[in-house]
Design an enzyme around this catalytic site. Sequence first.
Site, PDB file in Angstrom:
ATOM      1  N   TYR A   1       0.887  -1.164   0.000  1.00  0.00           N
ATOM      2  CA  TYR A   1       0.000   0.000   0.000  1.00  0.00           C
ATOM      3  C   TYR A   1       0.919   1.206   0.000  1.00  0.00           C
ATOM      4  O   TYR A   1       1.842   1.292   0.814  1.00  0.00           O
ATOM      5  CB  TYR A   1      -0.858   0.032   1.249  1.00  0.00           C
ATOM      6  CG  TYR A   1      -2.125  -0.774   1.154  1.00  0.00           C
ATOM      7  CD1 TYR A   1      -3.005  -0.589   0.097  1.00  0.00           C
ATOM      8  CD2 TYR A   1      -2.455  -1.693   2.144  1.00  0.00           C
ATOM      9  CE1 TYR A   1      -4.179  -1.320   0.018  1.00  0.00           C
ATOM     10  CE2 TYR A   1      -3.634  -2.425   2.070  1.00  0.00           C
ATOM     11  CZ  TYR A   1      -4.488  -2.225   0.996  1.00  0.00           C
ATOM     12  OH  TYR A   1      -5.648  -2.947   0.913  1.00  0.00           O
TER      13      TYR A   1
ATOM     14  N   ASP B   1      12.319 -11.318  -4.122  1.00  0.00           N
ATOM     15  CA  ASP B   1      11.197 -11.714  -4.955  1.00  0.00           C
ATOM     16  C   ASP B   1      10.317 -10.548  -5.337  1.00  0.00           C
ATOM     17  O   ASP B   1      10.411  -9.485  -4.785  1.00  0.00           O
ATOM     18  CB  ASP B   1      10.398 -12.779  -4.212  1.00  0.00           C
ATOM     19  CG  ASP B   1      11.270 -13.967  -3.948  1.00  0.00           C
ATOM     20  OD1 ASP B   1      11.925 -14.401  -4.885  1.00  0.00           O
ATOM     21  OD2 ASP B   1      11.332 -14.402  -2.795  1.00  0.00           O
TER      22      ASP B   1
ATOM     23  N   HIS C   1     -10.820  -6.650  -4.775  1.00  0.00           N
ATOM     24  CA  HIS C   1     -10.443  -6.650  -3.368  1.00  0.00           C
ATOM     25  C   HIS C   1     -11.425  -7.496  -2.540  1.00  0.00           C
ATOM     26  O   HIS C   1     -11.757  -7.162  -1.400  1.00  0.00           O
ATOM     27  CB  HIS C   1     -10.453  -5.198  -2.866  1.00  0.00           C
ATOM     28  CG  HIS C   1      -9.473  -4.909  -1.782  1.00  0.00           C
ATOM     29  ND1 HIS C   1      -8.210  -4.495  -2.019  1.00  0.00           N
ATOM     30  CD2 HIS C   1      -9.594  -4.958  -0.440  1.00  0.00           C
ATOM     31  CE1 HIS C   1      -7.595  -4.292  -0.872  1.00  0.00           C
ATOM     32  NE2 HIS C   1      -8.415  -4.580   0.102  1.00  0.00           N
TER      33      HIS C   1
HETATM   34  C1  LIG Z   1      -9.923  -9.810   5.569  1.00  0.00           C
HETATM   35  C2  LIG Z   1      -9.332  -9.359   4.271  1.00  0.00           C
HETATM   36  C3  LIG Z   1      -8.283  -8.458   4.292  1.00  0.00           C
HETATM   37  C4  LIG Z   1      -7.702  -8.049   3.100  1.00  0.00           C
HETATM   38  N1  LIG Z   1      -6.631  -7.217   3.147  1.00  0.00           N
HETATM   39  C5  LIG Z   1      -6.007  -6.879   2.001  1.00  0.00           C
HETATM   40  C6  LIG Z   1      -4.843  -6.079   2.039  1.00  0.00           C
HETATM   41  O1  LIG Z   1      -4.376  -5.672   3.105  1.00  0.00           O
HETATM   42  N2  LIG Z   1      -4.245  -5.781   0.861  1.00  0.00           N
HETATM   43  C7  LIG Z   1      -4.748  -6.228  -0.343  1.00  0.00           C
HETATM   44  O2  LIG Z   1      -4.171  -5.933  -1.387  1.00  0.00           O
HETATM   45  N3  LIG Z   1      -5.843  -6.987  -0.397  1.00  0.00           N
HETATM   46  C8  LIG Z   1      -6.482  -7.329   0.730  1.00  0.00           C
HETATM   47  N4  LIG Z   1      -7.589  -8.126   0.675  1.00  0.00           N
HETATM   48  C9  LIG Z   1      -8.071  -8.610  -0.635  1.00  0.00           C
HETATM   49  C10 LIG Z   1      -7.414  -9.948  -1.020  1.00  0.00           C
HETATM   50  O3  LIG Z   1      -6.065  -9.780  -1.345  1.00  0.00           O
HETATM   51  C11 LIG Z   1      -8.094 -10.563  -2.238  1.00  0.00           C
HETATM   52  O4  LIG Z   1      -8.136  -9.618  -3.257  1.00  0.00           O
HETATM   53  C12 LIG Z   1      -9.494 -11.092  -1.921  1.00  0.00           C
HETATM   54  O5  LIG Z   1      -9.576 -11.579  -0.613  1.00  0.00           O
HETATM   55  C13 LIG Z   1      -9.872 -12.187  -2.887  1.00  0.00           C
HETATM   56  O6  LIG Z   1     -11.167 -12.615  -2.659  1.00  0.00           O
HETATM   57  P1  LIG Z   1     -11.550 -13.923  -1.791  1.00  0.00           P
HETATM   58  O7  LIG Z   1     -11.399 -13.544  -0.361  1.00  0.00           O
HETATM   59  O8  LIG Z   1     -12.956 -14.172  -2.205  1.00  0.00           O
HETATM   60  O9  LIG Z   1     -10.618 -15.045  -2.211  1.00  0.00           O
HETATM   61  C14 LIG Z   1      -8.199  -8.532   1.857  1.00  0.00           C
HETATM   62  C15 LIG Z   1      -9.264  -9.442   1.846  1.00  0.00           C
HETATM   63  C16 LIG Z   1      -9.829  -9.855   3.035  1.00  0.00           C
HETATM   64  C17 LIG Z   1     -10.953 -10.854   2.994  1.00  0.00           C
END
Ligand SMILES: Cc1cc2nc3c(=O)[nH]c(=O)nc-3n(C[C@H](O)[C@H](O)[C@H](O)COP(=O)(O)O)c2cc1C
Length: 477
Positions: free
Chosen positions: A235, A256, A329
Amino acid sequence: MTKPISGKIVAQHNSRDSCWIIVHGKVYDVTEFLDGGSKIILKYAGKDATQEYEPIHPPSAIIDNLPPERHLGPVEEGTVEKVEVRITDEEKARLQRVEARPPLSEILNLHDFEAIGRLTMPEKAWAYYSSASDDEITNRENHAAFHRIWFRPRILRDVTNVDWSTTIIGHASTMPIYISATALGKLGHPEGELNLTRAAAKHGIIQMIPTLSSCSFDEIVDAAQPDQVQFFQLYVNKDRAITKRIDMRMAFDAEDPHEIGKSGSDKVDRSRGAAKAITGFIDPGLKWADISWFKSITRMPLILKGVQTWEDALEAYDQNLAGIVLSNHGGRQLDFARSGIEVLVEVVEKFKEKRGITFPNDRFQLLVDGGVRRATDVLKAIALGATAVGIGRPFLYAFSTYGVDGVDHALQILQDEFEMNLRLLGAGTIKDVVPDMVDVSNIRSHLVTVPRDRLYDINYESMQHARLRDTKAKTKL
Ligand SMILES: Cc1cc2nc3c(=O)[nH]c(=O)nc-3n(C[C@H](O)[C@H](O)[C@H](O)COP(=O)(O)O)c2cc1C
């Protein structure tokens, strides 16, 4: 060495004018953090805030962000009044349900982790992990969109040996999936993100480390095996010097790739507190022109996460990024944003039309996330041109209830599903999973369903999730 400070002295600094807190046995003057009125910090003014602080921040956060003169020194042992932890009846009931969780052998798919997690996870963790934006339409659409894609399997092909391993941004992976970045791992389990690191190592897959992890970046990298590949989700901070510092450390600590996160905030309704508390630093002014600056400060490949249209995908390609993640997201930002899998179809079509480029493509890789719960979901994305997909929530639910063994089991379920479904699809390897194997003609239709055929539906015996042990005979989840 600084003389230990008595808990009684700390307790006197319990106001907006002078606010001290104790974290992990050290006293900090956080008065300057109260600008804008931070109620949550004030609640712990003059007290030990460790329990509240720990799941939300990596241990180093306070040390890195507070000037050294505000680190007041160790607290004198035995002088701090214990914060009384009252166990409510609800919490007692939850702990009983934790005891009654089924053994992993009864967890048959990724949905089961969610069903059991809902009953056994601490309330705050369930709220933060499971929630999404507004009416949570995009959250549900993410999974539903996969139902609009059907297979066209091929027969009479030798599938005695099948191999679902692949390469993601130049790194080997035993499956075409990676663990997506999710914040605040310690809300669900004391070991937080380390559960993911260890299980990823065991299965030879890539973990994307979040900027907002509960464990520190160093802890997560130290827990990795020497040859383990990790991505970093960044971020971008309003203070670019901080982002640059993170980047320098990445370059030295982990050889990486990493990716740039979207600039928007984590907008989550059912758990507003946690989300708001941790995202204030994110720069809403991030723009395309900044990409060249990122390139100037790192030699690692950059992937842009959060792309939702072909126009932005093309821009990312033109800016020579290594790839993009088509992601909304997990439905946690703009409600009614389309699913990543739907956007994938549009991106692949337009790249062919505008640039004559086809996918998968090593120069510019397409990654997708959102709603992926089965290997069949992954194979649909692969057939459509994705290199790999990211999975978020299922692993959070898995470690919240079962720790590292849960994530290990979740990954094993996926491994087994890949083996079975590649065979049934008539594909020996990931390269054999091609566009002709899916019918995607309905992907763009967002129809509201027609009234249901009740007589038929009632006869259908619905599948059941895993159940708690002692209530198995009596209750349906
Ligand atoms: C609890 C939670 C926290 C998340 N925090 C971040 C984050 O800090 N940074 C980010 O890029 N995506 C974040 N995401 C999005 C995930 O990287 C991803 O895009 C998403 O969870 C995919 O969908 P799914 O949960 O249905 O597999 C978060 C998702 C969840 C559920």
